[in-house]
Each structure stands twice: as structure tokens, then as C-alpha cells.
Scaffold this motif. Sequence first.
Motif, PDB file in Angstrom:
ATOM      1  N   ARG A   7       6.587   3.301   3.348  1.00  0.00           N
ATOM      2  CA  ARG A   7       5.667   4.013   2.453  1.00  0.00           C
ATOM      3  C   ARG A   7       4.829   3.009   1.658  1.00  0.00           C
ATOM      4  N   HIS A   8       5.464   1.957   1.190  1.00  0.00           N
ATOM      5  CA  HIS A   8       4.735   0.933   0.456  1.00  0.00           C
ATOM      6  C   HIS A   8       3.696   0.268   1.355  1.00  0.00           C
ATOM      7  N   PHE A   9       4.075  -0.033   2.589  1.00  0.00           N
ATOM      8  CA  PHE A   9       3.153  -0.660   3.537  1.00  0.00           C
ATOM      9  C   PHE A   9       1.932   0.226   3.779  1.00  0.00           C
ATOM     10  N   VAL A  10       2.153   1.524   4.019  1.00  0.00           N
ATOM     11  CA  VAL A  10       1.039   2.434   4.289  1.00  0.00           C
ATOM     12  C   VAL A  10       0.102   2.506   3.091  1.00  0.00           C
ATOM     13  N   ALA A  11       0.652   2.545   1.899  1.00  0.00           N
ATOM     14  CA  ALA A  11      -0.196   2.610   0.705  1.00  0.00           C
ATOM     15  C   ALA A  11      -1.083   1.372   0.602  1.00  0.00           C
ATOM     16  N   VAL A  12      -0.507   0.204   0.815  1.00  0.00           N
ATOM     17  CA  VAL A  12      -1.303  -1.030   0.747  1.00  0.00           C
ATOM     18  C   VAL A  12      -2.325  -1.063   1.883  1.00  0.00           C
ATOM     19  N   ALA A  13      -1.912  -0.638   3.084  1.00  0.00           N
ATOM     20  CA  ALA A  13      -2.819  -0.654   4.238  1.00  0.00           C
ATOM     21  C   ALA A  13      -3.990   0.290   4.035  1.00  0.00           C
ATOM     22  N   GLU A  14      -3.780   1.395   3.363  1.00  0.00           N
ATOM     23  CA  GLU A  14      -4.863   2.348   3.141  1.00  0.00           C
ATOM     24  C   GLU A  14      -5.753   1.936   1.969  1.00  0.00           C
ATOM     25  N   GLU A  15      -5.167   1.330   0.960  1.00  0.00           N
ATOM     26  CA  GLU A  15      -5.953   0.911  -0.205  1.00  0.00           C
ATOM     27  C   GLU A  15      -6.568  -0.470  -0.014  1.00  0.00           C
ATOM     28  N   LEU A  16      -5.890  -1.311   0.794  1.00  0.00           N
ATOM     29  CA  LEU A  16      -6.282  -2.718   0.959  1.00  0.00           C
ATOM     30  C   LEU A  16      -6.460  -3.390  -0.400  1.00  0.00           C
ATOM     31  N   HIS A  17      -5.544  -3.026  -1.288  1.00  0.00           N
ATOM     32  CA  HIS A  17      -5.587  -3.578  -2.646  1.00  0.00           C
ATOM     33  C   HIS A  17      -4.211  -3.330  -3.260  1.00  0.00           C
ATOM     34  N   PHE A  18      -3.507  -4.380  -3.658  1.00  0.00           N
ATOM     35  CA  PHE A  18      -2.140  -4.231  -4.141  1.00  0.00           C
ATOM     36  C   PHE A  18      -2.071  -3.481  -5.475  1.00  0.00           C
ATOM     37  N   SER A  19      -3.003  -3.745  -6.362  1.00  0.00           N
ATOM     38  CA  SER A  19      -2.962  -3.078  -7.671  1.00  0.00           C
ATOM     39  C   SER A  19      -3.181  -1.576  -7.518  1.00  0.00           C
ATOM     40  N   ARG A  20      -4.189  -1.222  -6.718  1.00  0.00           N
ATOM     41  CA  ARG A  20      -4.443   0.213  -6.518  1.00  0.00           C
ATOM     42  C   ARG A  20      -3.272   0.885  -5.793  1.00  0.00           C
ATOM     43  N   ALA A  21      -2.706   0.198  -4.823  1.00  0.00           N
ATOM     44  CA  ALA A  21      -1.555   0.757  -4.101  1.00  0.00           C
ATOM     45  C   ALA A  21      -0.362   0.930  -5.032  1.00  0.00           C
ATOM     46  N   ALA A  22      -0.135  -0.023  -5.923  1.00  0.00           N
ATOM     47  CA  ALA A  22       0.974   0.079  -6.875  1.00  0.00           C
ATOM     48  C   ALA A  22       0.772   1.254  -7.815  1.00  0.00           C
ATOM     49  N   ALA A  23      -0.473   1.434  -8.283  1.00  0.00           N
ATOM     50  CA  ALA A  23      -0.764   2.575  -9.168  1.00  0.00           C
ATOM     51  C   ALA A  23      -0.559   3.890  -8.433  1.00  0.00           C
ATOM     52  N   ARG A  24      -0.992   3.933  -7.186  1.00  0.00           N
ATOM     53  CA  ARG A  24      -0.816   5.148  -6.369  1.00  0.00           C
ATOM     54  C   ARG A  24       0.652   5.494  -6.186  1.00  0.00           C
ATOM     55  N   LEU A  25       1.484   4.460  -6.018  1.00  0.00           N
ATOM     56  CA  LEU A  25       2.912   4.673  -5.794  1.00  0.00           C
ATOM     57  C   LEU A  25       3.691   4.855  -7.088  1.00  0.00           C
ATOM     58  N   ILE A  36       6.769  -5.536   0.454  1.00  0.00           N
ATOM     59  CA  ILE A  36       5.987  -5.917   1.637  1.00  0.00           C
ATOM     60  C   ILE A  36       6.555  -7.199   2.238  1.00  0.00           C
ATOM     61  N   GLN A  37       6.923  -8.140   1.398  1.00  0.00           N
ATOM     62  CA  GLN A  37       7.507  -9.383   1.893  1.00  0.00           C
ATOM     63  C   GLN A  37       8.820  -9.127   2.638  1.00  0.00           C
ATOM     64  N   ALA A  38       9.632  -8.197   2.113  1.00  0.00           N
ATOM     65  CA  ALA A  38      10.895  -7.864   2.778  1.00  0.00           C
ATOM     66  C   ALA A  38      10.643  -7.242   4.144  1.00  0.00           C
ATOM     67  N   LEU A  39       9.619  -6.393   4.237  1.00  0.00           N
ATOM     68  CA  LEU A  39       9.288  -5.758   5.518  1.00  0.00           C
ATOM     69  C   LEU A  39       8.788  -6.813   6.508  1.00  0.00           C
ATOM     70  N   GLU A  40       7.941  -7.715   6.041  1.00  0.00           N
ATOM     71  CA  GLU A  40       7.447  -8.776   6.929  1.00  0.00           C
ATOM     72  C   GLU A  40       8.587  -9.670   7.404  1.00  0.00           C
ATOM     73  N   ALA A  41       9.531  -9.937   6.508  1.00  0.00           N
ATOM     74  CA  ALA A  41      10.667 -10.768   6.905  1.00  0.00           C
ATOM     75  C   ALA A  41      11.520 -10.057   7.944  1.00  0.00           C
ATOM     76  N   GLU A  42      11.687  -8.766   7.773  1.00  0.00           N
ATOM     77  CA  GLU A  42      12.496  -7.986   8.737  1.00  0.00           C
ATOM     78  C   GLU A  42      11.826  -7.953  10.103  1.00  0.00           C
ATOM     79  N   LEU A  43      10.495  -7.833  10.110  1.00  0.00           N
ATOM     80  CA  LEU A  43       9.768  -7.731  11.378  1.00  0.00           C
ATOM     81  C   LEU A  43       9.424  -9.096  11.955  1.00  0.00           C
ATOM     82  N   GLY A  44       9.497 -10.126  11.137  1.00  0.00           N
ATOM     83  CA  GLY A  44       9.219 -11.476  11.625  1.00  0.00           C
ATOM     84  C   GLY A  44       7.755 -11.736  11.866  1.00  0.00           C
ATOM     85  N   THR A  45       6.888 -11.082  11.110  1.00  0.00           N
ATOM     86  CA  THR A  45       5.451 -11.300  11.287  1.00  0.00           C
ATOM     87  C   THR A  45       4.730 -10.926  10.011  1.00  0.00           C
TER      88      THR A  45
END
Length: 295
Positions: A7-25, A36-45
Motif C-alpha cells: 500500500r505504501h509503495f502504490v501511494a508513492v508510485a501514484e504520487e511520485l512524491h514522498f511527502s504527498r504520499a505520506a500525507a495521503r497515508l 519502501i526500503q524494506a520492500l526493496e530489500a525484500e525484493l532485491g531491487t
Amino acid sequence: MDLRHLRHFVAVAEELHFSRAAARLGIGQPPLSQSIQALEAELGTRLFERTKRHVELTEPGQLLLKEAREILARTERAVVLTRRAAKGEVGELRVGFTAASPFLPVVPRIIDAYRRASPDVHLTLTELPSLRQLAALADGRIDVGFVREPRTPTGDAFTFHTVLREPLIAVLRDDHRLAERDPVPLAELAGEPFVFYPADYGTSTLEQVMALCATAGFKPDVAQEAREAFTIIGLIAAGLGVSILPAQLRQVAVEGVVYRSLDTPDAYTTLLLAHRRGERSPLVRAFADLAERLV
């Protein structure tokens, strides 16, 4: 994979802005960045290319966005369906009924009201004699049934709700010696040939009529058997005998047949709604509750 991270990833991907995504969430920006860092670490990319002024999806991030949206949508559908199922709003309900019960206005009214109240519940209707319905309830082939009150004790296996109590009536040919009598003395039917259900058919009406006649001092002489009430009435029109049936069958207009009340207050039958005792199904509870409100 944590759905919260998606859910956090989708919000950032749609807003393309961390501050706006954080406010939305409704969360702070540091926890969002950590997610997001934890998800990237899990996926290895890397999923985003970040600069101080710009956030852009990487190619793996673009692929994940489509899948993440579908996963979250399916998850939401599963949550909604589960909650609706818990309320008895979706699923399948298997309803048994006797051949004559649709002639009682209350039965179609209950089924129609339930269908309107729960349009996403699939109703499967099965016609069975009362005793066979109880057997089908016991082994799980149906969920509820409109049955005639059984005379044989059923122990504590079932719960019954009274739907309607109605008279039993004499069914005669119009040239029968008792056709002009109303009420017909039950004892006068002793010795008459009866057209009735087979003993192994499983209808409670057979049990009730036999007990009623026994109280009047005779056992009906069943000269002709038939499995359907409509066939019984047709055979009476053909002169094969008399019968005793539930009063709602007066609606079956057959030339040469008359319907007469009986002279005993015990000549009645009760239609019940039956289900397994202790039933936990929300579908069954909702159907039974609606039926009790309408009777």
C-alpha cells in the motif's frame, strides 16, 4: 510480503512524491521511507530513482505497480466478501419445500422477500416430502426446509419455526353421498376407498391423516396410491375414491371435485420452517429471522 508495504509503495508510485504520499497515508515521511526500503530489500531491487527534487519508478517498480494494484484490489474484495458472508449476504442457500407449499401465499412471499433482501445469495430450491427433507437436513444436503409437522419425534436434531396452521379437508367427487355435507363427519369416511400417498413416500400428511382417522375409530382403506396431491385430486375426479388433504389445495380447481371441511377440531396440519439445531450459518439465520417476521 507485507500488504502494508505494498500500500505504501502504490501511494508513492501514484504520487511520485514522498511527502504527498505520506500525507495521503496519514503517516510520517520517515516511516514511509523505511517501509519502501524494506520492500526493496525484500525484493532485491530498487523500485524508485530518487533525487532531492524528483522521484521516478524504475522498470521493476513499474511492473510491480500493476501487480500490487491487483493484489490490493483482490484483498479488498476478499475482505468485503468475507464480511458480507458473515452477515449472510452472499453464498448459497439450499431450501427444501413440499409440493403443495407454494400454494400457500406465505411461502412464495418469504422466498421473494429473501431474494430481494439478499440478491447475491444463490437460492437452490428442492422439492421433497417432509420426512425426506428432514433426512436431507440431517445429512447436509439442504439448509432449511418447509415441512409439515412430523408426528414421529425428531429428538433435538432440528429447530422448527411455525409458518402456518391450516385445516385438513375432505376431497370428494361431486356426486359422492357426502358431497352436500359441510362439515363432513370424519367417521363417515370409514370404509370409503382412499386415494393417498404411498406409505414409503415420506410425507407427514400421511402420518397426520392416519392418526386422525385412528382417533375416529378406523383405518383408511387406501385403494389407490399417488405421490402428488394433484394426481390424487385427479384420481378422485375419476371416481377412484376420497382423500384428506391440506386446505390450501382447494385452489386446485378440478371439474367434478369438491372440498369439504371436517367435523373435528383436530383436523389440521402445521407448516414449519426447519433447520439443524445449533445452526451457525449466517445465511440460515437470516432466512429464519426474515420468515419469522413475515408469518
